[in-house]
Design a protein around this motif. Structure first.
Motif, mmCIF file in Angstrom:
data_model
loop_
_atom_site.group_PDB
_atom_site.id
_atom_site.type_symbol
_atom_site.label_atom_id
_atom_site.label_comp_id
_atom_site.label_asym_id
_atom_site.label_seq_id
_atom_site.Cartn_x
_atom_site.Cartn_y
_atom_site.Cartn_z
ATOM 1 N N MET A 1 25.649 -2.328 -36.325
ATOM 2 C CA MET A 1 24.837 -3.050 -37.322
ATOM 3 C C MET A 1 25.207 -2.409 -38.614
ATOM 4 N N GLY A 2 25.380 -1.201 -38.509
ATOM 5 C CA GLY A 2 26.076 -0.475 -39.787
ATOM 6 C C GLY A 2 25.085 -0.400 -40.918
ATOM 7 N N THR A 3 25.502 -0.560 -42.131
ATOM 8 C CA THR A 3 24.503 -0.428 -43.165
ATOM 9 C C THR A 3 24.145 -1.616 -43.874
ATOM 10 N N SER A 4 24.274 -2.559 -43.114
ATOM 11 C CA SER A 4 23.726 -3.980 -43.432
ATOM 12 C C SER A 4 22.255 -3.964 -43.803
ATOM 13 N N SER A 5 21.730 -4.474 -44.696
ATOM 14 C CA SER A 5 20.326 -4.661 -45.323
ATOM 15 C C SER A 5 19.728 -5.711 -44.436
ATOM 16 N N GLN A 6 20.467 -6.547 -43.853
ATOM 17 C CA GLN A 6 19.805 -7.688 -43.031
ATOM 18 C C GLN A 6 19.961 -7.570 -41.582
ATOM 19 N N LEU A 7 18.977 -8.463 -40.847
ATOM 20 C CA LEU A 7 19.168 -8.314 -39.504
ATOM 21 C C LEU A 7 20.474 -8.922 -38.924
ATOM 22 N N ASP A 8 21.072 -8.775 -37.867
ATOM 23 C CA ASP A 8 22.272 -9.322 -37.331
ATOM 24 C C ASP A 8 21.803 -10.902 -37.254
ATOM 25 N N THR A 9 22.636 -11.824 -37.782
ATOM 26 C CA THR A 9 22.110 -13.122 -37.961
ATOM 27 C C THR A 9 22.133 -13.969 -36.406
ATOM 28 N N GLU A 10 22.761 -13.228 -35.421
ATOM 29 C CA GLU A 10 22.444 -13.719 -33.954
ATOM 30 C C GLU A 10 21.248 -13.314 -33.635
ATOM 31 N N ILE A 11 20.898 -12.057 -33.849
ATOM 32 C CA ILE A 11 19.441 -11.673 -33.137
ATOM 33 C C ILE A 11 18.485 -12.431 -34.100
ATOM 34 N N ALA A 12 18.646 -12.567 -35.382
ATOM 35 C CA ALA A 12 17.613 -13.328 -36.158
ATOM 36 C C ALA A 12 17.241 -14.812 -35.707
ATOM 37 N N ALA A 13 18.384 -15.256 -35.125
ATOM 38 C CA ALA A 13 18.366 -16.674 -34.889
ATOM 39 C C ALA A 13 17.521 -16.710 -33.753
ATOM 40 N N ARG A 14 17.669 -15.718 -32.691
ATOM 41 C CA ARG A 14 16.728 -15.850 -31.592
ATOM 42 C C ARG A 14 15.397 -15.421 -31.621
ATOM 43 N N LEU A 15 14.800 -14.991 -32.713
ATOM 44 C CA LEU A 15 13.585 -14.805 -32.917
ATOM 45 C C LEU A 15 12.741 -16.018 -33.312
ATOM 46 N N LYS A 16 11.636 -16.081 -32.484
ATOM 47 C CA LYS A 16 10.550 -16.983 -33.163
ATOM 48 C C LYS A 16 9.168 -16.411 -33.603
ATOM 49 N N ARG A 17 9.244 -16.334 -34.960
ATOM 50 C CA ARG A 17 8.126 -15.418 -35.611
ATOM 51 C C ARG A 17 7.041 -16.457 -35.576
ATOM 52 N N ASP A 18 5.769 -15.873 -35.902
ATOM 53 C CA ASP A 18 4.625 -16.511 -36.089
ATOM 54 C C ASP A 18 4.508 -16.966 -37.748
ATOM 55 N N ALA A 19 3.777 -17.542 -38.268
ATOM 56 C CA ALA A 19 3.348 -18.019 -39.459
ATOM 57 C C ALA A 19 3.631 -17.015 -40.749
ATOM 58 N N ASN A 20 3.483 -15.673 -40.343
ATOM 59 C CA ASN A 20 3.466 -14.552 -41.154
ATOM 60 C C ASN A 20 4.784 -13.748 -41.224
ATOM 61 N N GLY A 21 5.854 -14.589 -40.171
ATOM 62 C CA GLY A 21 7.112 -14.120 -40.334
ATOM 63 C C GLY A 21 7.315 -12.741 -39.027
ATOM 64 N N LEU A 22 6.183 -12.577 -38.249
ATOM 65 C CA LEU A 22 6.098 -11.327 -37.549
ATOM 66 C C LEU A 22 6.213 -11.924 -35.966
ATOM 67 N N VAL A 23 6.743 -10.785 -35.240
ATOM 68 C CA VAL A 23 6.788 -11.004 -33.861
ATOM 69 C C VAL A 23 6.207 -9.630 -32.878
ATOM 70 N N ALA A 24 5.507 -9.999 -31.891
ATOM 71 C CA ALA A 24 4.815 -9.086 -31.328
ATOM 72 C C ALA A 24 5.823 -7.843 -30.766
ATOM 73 N N ALA A 25 5.429 -6.434 -30.734
ATOM 74 C CA ALA A 25 6.276 -5.632 -30.016
ATOM 75 C C ALA A 25 5.585 -4.717 -29.218
ATOM 76 N N ILE A 26 5.968 -4.708 -27.965
ATOM 77 C CA ILE A 26 5.207 -3.803 -27.014
ATOM 78 C C ILE A 26 5.984 -2.765 -26.838
ATOM 79 N N ALA A 27 5.368 -1.429 -27.089
ATOM 80 C CA ALA A 27 6.025 -0.244 -26.782
ATOM 81 C C ALA A 27 5.632 0.215 -25.375
#
Length: 120
Positions: free
Chosen positions: A1-27
């Motif tokens: 990913m390097g120094t890019s300020s944006q999320l990789d487009t392939e990864i971003a395309a796979r995300l299904k965000r809620d109405a606020n643009g968020l995804v649940a993250a389980i640690a």
């Protein structure tokens, strides 16, 4: 990913965000498999996590990013990140240092079991 300020487009395309643009993250603890906590990420939090290896989340209540352990010292070093089959949740396998919960318990679920109505 390097120094890019944006999320990789392939990864971003796979995300299904809620109405606020968020995804649940389980640690999850990398060594024991124990579920430690649930938090939220947007594209920038995920980008920061992938770039730095430090678990970075988005606080819905404060409206800002936070790096786990930045103030408490109870850090999460990210070992891997996986996207679930629906694209609406992330699983972070982490090396947890100190308690995972802000209340001081080992996990955010420790001592918080609910009674089951059906006995098995």
């Amino acid at each position: 990913m390097g120094t890019s300020s944006q999320l990789d487009t392939e990864i971003a395309a796979r995300l299904k965000r809620d109405a606020n643009g968020l995804v649940a993250a389980i640690a999850q603890d990398h060594d024991t498999g124990e579920v430690l906590m649930l938090a939220w990420m947007d594209d920038e939090a995920l980008r920061r996590t992938l770039a730095t290896g430090r678990a970075t989340y988005y606080s819905r209540s404060r409206g800002e990013y936070w790096v786990k352990g930045e103030t408490s010292g109870n850090t999460q070093q990210v070992k891997s990140v996986a996207l679930d089959c629906d694209g609406d949740a992330l699983l972070l396998r982490v090396e947890q240092r100190g308690p995972a919960c802000h209340t001081g318990t080992a996990t955010c679920f420790t001592g918080r079991e609910l009674p089951l109505g059906v006995q098995r």
